[in-house]
Design a protein around this motif. Sequence first.
Motif, PDB file in Angstrom:
ATOM      1  N   SER A  52       0.831  -1.204   0.000  1.00  0.00           N
ATOM      2  CA  SER A  52       0.000   0.000   0.000  1.00  0.00           C
ATOM      3  C   SER A  52       0.867   1.257   0.000  1.00  0.00           C
ATOM      4  CB  SER A  52      -0.927  -0.009   1.215  1.00  0.00           C
ATOM      5  OG  SER A  52      -1.715   1.160   1.249  1.00  0.00           O
ATOM      6  N   GLN A  53       1.927   1.240   0.784  1.00  0.00           N
ATOM      7  CA  GLN A  53       2.840   2.387   0.836  1.00  0.00           C
ATOM      8  C   GLN A  53       3.562   2.570  -0.501  1.00  0.00           C
ATOM      9  OE1 GLN A  53       5.285   1.236   4.144  1.00  0.00           O
ATOM     10  NE2 GLN A  53       3.821   1.914   5.691  1.00  0.00           N
ATOM     11  N   GLN A  54       3.974   1.459  -1.108  1.00  0.00           N
ATOM     12  CA  GLN A  54       4.668   1.530  -2.390  1.00  0.00           C
ATOM     13  C   GLN A  54       3.742   2.062  -3.489  1.00  0.00           C
ATOM     14  OE1 GLN A  54       5.983  -2.524  -2.832  1.00  0.00           O
ATOM     15  NE2 GLN A  54       7.930  -2.153  -1.784  1.00  0.00           N
ATOM     16  N   MET A  55       2.482   1.662  -3.439  1.00  0.00           N
ATOM     17  CA  MET A  55       1.526   2.102  -4.454  1.00  0.00           C
ATOM     18  C   MET A  55       1.272   3.599  -4.374  1.00  0.00           C
ATOM     19  SD  MET A  55      -1.169  -1.099  -4.411  1.00  0.00           S
ATOM     20  CE  MET A  55      -2.348  -0.248  -5.459  1.00  0.00           C
ATOM     21  N   GLN A  56       1.326   4.161  -3.174  1.00  0.00           N
ATOM     22  CA  GLN A  56       1.141   5.601  -3.023  1.00  0.00           C
ATOM     23  C   GLN A  56       2.236   6.372  -3.767  1.00  0.00           C
ATOM     24  OE1 GLN A  56      -1.474   7.153  -1.489  1.00  0.00           O
ATOM     25  NE2 GLN A  56      -2.330   5.111  -1.222  1.00  0.00           N
ATOM     26  N   VAL A  57       3.400   5.754  -3.903  1.00  0.00           N
ATOM     27  CA  VAL A  57       4.517   6.396  -4.605  1.00  0.00           C
ATOM     28  C   VAL A  57       4.486   6.061  -6.096  1.00  0.00           C
ATOM     29  CG1 VAL A  57       7.032   6.559  -4.771  1.00  0.00           C
ATOM     30  CG2 VAL A  57       5.930   6.364  -2.525  1.00  0.00           C
ATOM     31  N   THR A  58       4.405   4.768  -6.400  1.00  0.00           N
ATOM     32  CA  THR A  58       4.468   4.317  -7.792  1.00  0.00           C
ATOM     33  C   THR A  58       3.295   4.851  -8.617  1.00  0.00           C
ATOM     34  OG1 THR A  58       5.590   2.291  -7.078  1.00  0.00           O
ATOM     35  CG2 THR A  58       4.597   2.285  -9.278  1.00  0.00           C
ATOM     36  N   TYR A  59       2.126   4.881  -8.048  1.00  0.00           N
ATOM     37  CA  TYR A  59       0.928   5.304  -8.775  1.00  0.00           C
ATOM     38  C   TYR A  59       0.466   6.701  -8.361  1.00  0.00           C
ATOM     39  CZ  TYR A  59       0.598   0.408 -10.182  1.00  0.00           C
ATOM     40  OH  TYR A  59       0.854  -0.833 -10.720  1.00  0.00           O
ATOM     41  N   LYS A  60       1.401   7.518  -7.905  1.00  0.00           N
ATOM     42  CA  LYS A  60       1.028   8.855  -7.426  1.00  0.00           C
ATOM     43  C   LYS A  60       0.356   9.684  -8.515  1.00  0.00           C
ATOM     44  CE  LYS A  60       2.768  12.957  -5.029  1.00  0.00           C
ATOM     45  NZ  LYS A  60       1.953  13.862  -5.859  1.00  0.00           N
ATOM     46  N   SER A  61       0.893   9.641  -9.721  1.00  0.00           N
ATOM     47  CA  SER A  61       0.293  10.433 -10.798  1.00  0.00           C
ATOM     48  C   SER A  61      -1.129   9.968 -11.088  1.00  0.00           C
ATOM     49  CB  SER A  61       1.150  10.337 -12.060  1.00  0.00           C
ATOM     50  OG  SER A  61       1.263   8.998 -12.507  1.00  0.00           O
ATOM     51  N   ASN A  62      -1.357   8.644 -11.048  1.00  0.00           N
ATOM     52  CA  ASN A  62      -2.708   8.121 -11.254  1.00  0.00           C
ATOM     53  C   ASN A  62      -3.645   8.583 -10.148  1.00  0.00           C
ATOM     54  OD1 ASN A  62      -0.603   6.082 -12.308  1.00  0.00           O
ATOM     55  ND2 ASN A  62      -2.440   5.519 -13.454  1.00  0.00           N
ATOM     56  N   ILE A  63      -3.153   8.499  -8.900  1.00  0.00           N
ATOM     57  CA  ILE A  63      -3.979   8.883  -7.751  1.00  0.00           C
ATOM     58  C   ILE A  63      -4.320  10.366  -7.819  1.00  0.00           C
ATOM     59  CG2 ILE A  63      -4.017   9.094  -5.242  1.00  0.00           C
ATOM     60  CD1 ILE A  63      -2.200   6.605  -5.142  1.00  0.00           C
ATOM     61  N   ASP A  64      -3.337  11.209  -8.169  1.00  0.00           N
ATOM     62  CA  ASP A  64      -3.595  12.646  -8.272  1.00  0.00           C
ATOM     63  C   ASP A  64      -4.602  12.945  -9.375  1.00  0.00           C
ATOM     64  OD1 ASP A  64      -1.805  13.071  -6.237  1.00  0.00           O
ATOM     65  OD2 ASP A  64      -0.135  13.649  -7.547  1.00  0.00           O
ATOM     66  N   GLN A  65      -4.466  12.242 -10.494  1.00  0.00           N
ATOM     67  CA  GLN A  65      -5.398  12.443 -11.604  1.00  0.00           C
ATOM     68  C   GLN A  65      -6.812  12.029 -11.213  1.00  0.00           C
ATOM     69  OE1 GLN A  65      -4.600  10.033 -15.043  1.00  0.00           O
ATOM     70  NE2 GLN A  65      -5.962  11.200 -16.390  1.00  0.00           N
ATOM     71  N   ILE A  66      -6.915  10.895 -10.514  1.00  0.00           N
ATOM     72  CA  ILE A  66      -8.228  10.412 -10.079  1.00  0.00           C
ATOM     73  C   ILE A  66      -8.881  11.404  -9.120  1.00  0.00           C
ATOM     74  CG2 ILE A  66      -9.400   8.625  -8.725  1.00  0.00           C
ATOM     75  CD1 ILE A  66      -7.256   6.664  -9.844  1.00  0.00           C
ATOM     76  N   ASN A  67      -8.108  11.891  -8.153  1.00  0.00           N
ATOM     77  CA  ASN A  67      -8.667  12.813  -7.169  1.00  0.00           C
ATOM     78  C   ASN A  67      -9.110  14.121  -7.819  1.00  0.00           C
ATOM     79  OD1 ASN A  67      -8.242  11.004  -5.064  1.00  0.00           O
ATOM     80  ND2 ASN A  67      -6.216  11.824  -4.565  1.00  0.00           N
ATOM     81  N   THR A  68      -8.283  14.635  -8.738  1.00  0.00           N
ATOM     82  CA  THR A  68      -8.627  15.883  -9.419  1.00  0.00           C
ATOM     83  C   THR A  68      -9.881  15.717 -10.262  1.00  0.00           C
ATOM     84  OG1 THR A  68      -6.300  16.559  -9.513  1.00  0.00           O
ATOM     85  CG2 THR A  68      -7.809  17.625 -11.051  1.00  0.00           C
ATOM     86  N   LEU A 121     -14.325   7.424 -13.985  1.00  0.00           N
ATOM     87  CA  LEU A 121     -13.510   7.194 -12.790  1.00  0.00           C
ATOM     88  C   LEU A 121     -13.059   5.739 -12.705  1.00  0.00           C
ATOM     89  CD1 LEU A 121     -15.412   9.334 -10.115  1.00  0.00           C
ATOM     90  CD2 LEU A 121     -13.207   9.829 -11.191  1.00  0.00           C
ATOM     91  N   GLN A 122     -13.927   4.833 -13.092  1.00  0.00           N
ATOM     92  CA  GLN A 122     -13.558   3.418 -13.066  1.00  0.00           C
ATOM     93  C   GLN A 122     -12.422   3.126 -14.042  1.00  0.00           C
ATOM     94  OE1 GLN A 122     -17.241   1.354 -13.839  1.00  0.00           O
ATOM     95  NE2 GLN A 122     -17.881   1.396 -11.696  1.00  0.00           N
ATOM     96  N   ARG A 123     -12.444   3.786 -15.200  1.00  0.00           N
ATOM     97  CA  ARG A 123     -11.346   3.599 -16.166  1.00  0.00           C
ATOM     98  C   ARG A 123     -10.031   4.137 -15.608  1.00  0.00           C
ATOM     99  NH1 ARG A 123     -15.397   5.214 -19.846  1.00  0.00           N
ATOM    100  NH2 ARG A 123     -14.590   7.351 -19.857  1.00  0.00           N
ATOM    101  N   LEU A 124     -10.111   5.297 -14.952  1.00  0.00           N
ATOM    102  CA  LEU A 124      -8.904   5.890 -14.380  1.00  0.00           C
ATOM    103  C   LEU A 124      -8.352   5.038 -13.234  1.00  0.00           C
ATOM    104  CD1 LEU A 124      -9.913   9.677 -14.282  1.00  0.00           C
ATOM    105  CD2 LEU A 124      -8.334   8.564 -15.869  1.00  0.00           C
ATOM    106  N   GLU A 125      -9.245   4.385 -12.504  1.00  0.00           N
ATOM    107  CA  GLU A 125      -8.837   3.594 -11.341  1.00  0.00           C
ATOM    108  C   GLU A 125      -8.373   2.188 -11.719  1.00  0.00           C
ATOM    109  OE1 GLU A 125     -12.268   3.662  -8.879  1.00  0.00           O
ATOM    110  OE2 GLU A 125     -11.875   5.666  -8.072  1.00  0.00           O
TER     111      GLU A 125
END
Length: 223
Positions: A52-68, A121-125
């Motif tokens: 979970s911690q690694q995913m926060q780093v590796t997929y940060k751009s995806n997470i930021d895009q999803i949240n925005t 959102l499902q596609r982005l996630e």
Amino acid sequence: MRNSIFSAVALATASVAALSVSAPVSAQVKQAIAVVNIDEAIGQSSAATTASQQMQVTYKSNIDQINTRRTALQTEIQQKQTALQTAAQAAGQNPPAATQTTLQTQYNELQRRAQEAQAELQRLEQPLQLARAYVLEQIGAKLPEAMRNVMTKNKIDLLVKAEAAEAFQPTADVTRLLVQEINALVPSVSITPPQGWQPGGQQQQQPAAAAPAARTPTAGEGR
């Protein structure tokens, strides 16, 4: 003499009766039963926590895009919903047919847009969901062995999911022990699924390259 014989017979009969009653009781075996929260054990495992911690780093751009994008879509849907509510209130209790048609059109548009937003959102996630599924599958592959180890080491005859038990004492919960066994068997996992991997361990079938056709020797070859 006769009375003493009757007394001896009565005593013997009573002894036999006592044995026939006590035998089943002494033959009973106490069964050890415990409960476990499997989802909690997986979530608390070292492999899942680190992943979970690694995913926060590796997929940060995806997470930021999803949240925005989620924030933008929520704002858009909320505005459409407010506009519909305002129009419905202005129309009153008995609006004319034309107004009812307009309101229905607005409602249909709101529903359609909400469904599109959810699909977007499902596609982005999807990359995140795929990574999570891969992590869970790696841990889940060792879960049966981990549970068997908990049962064997703690002399447990029956292991029940906590959510299936009506009530139990805290001492019957062996979730912590299952976490320890998972940590021993799966100290770490990968958060990057193999190319084409799908939940269930299946990989998408790639079209096989056509085998080259065998060439027929021409006359004179091989001589």
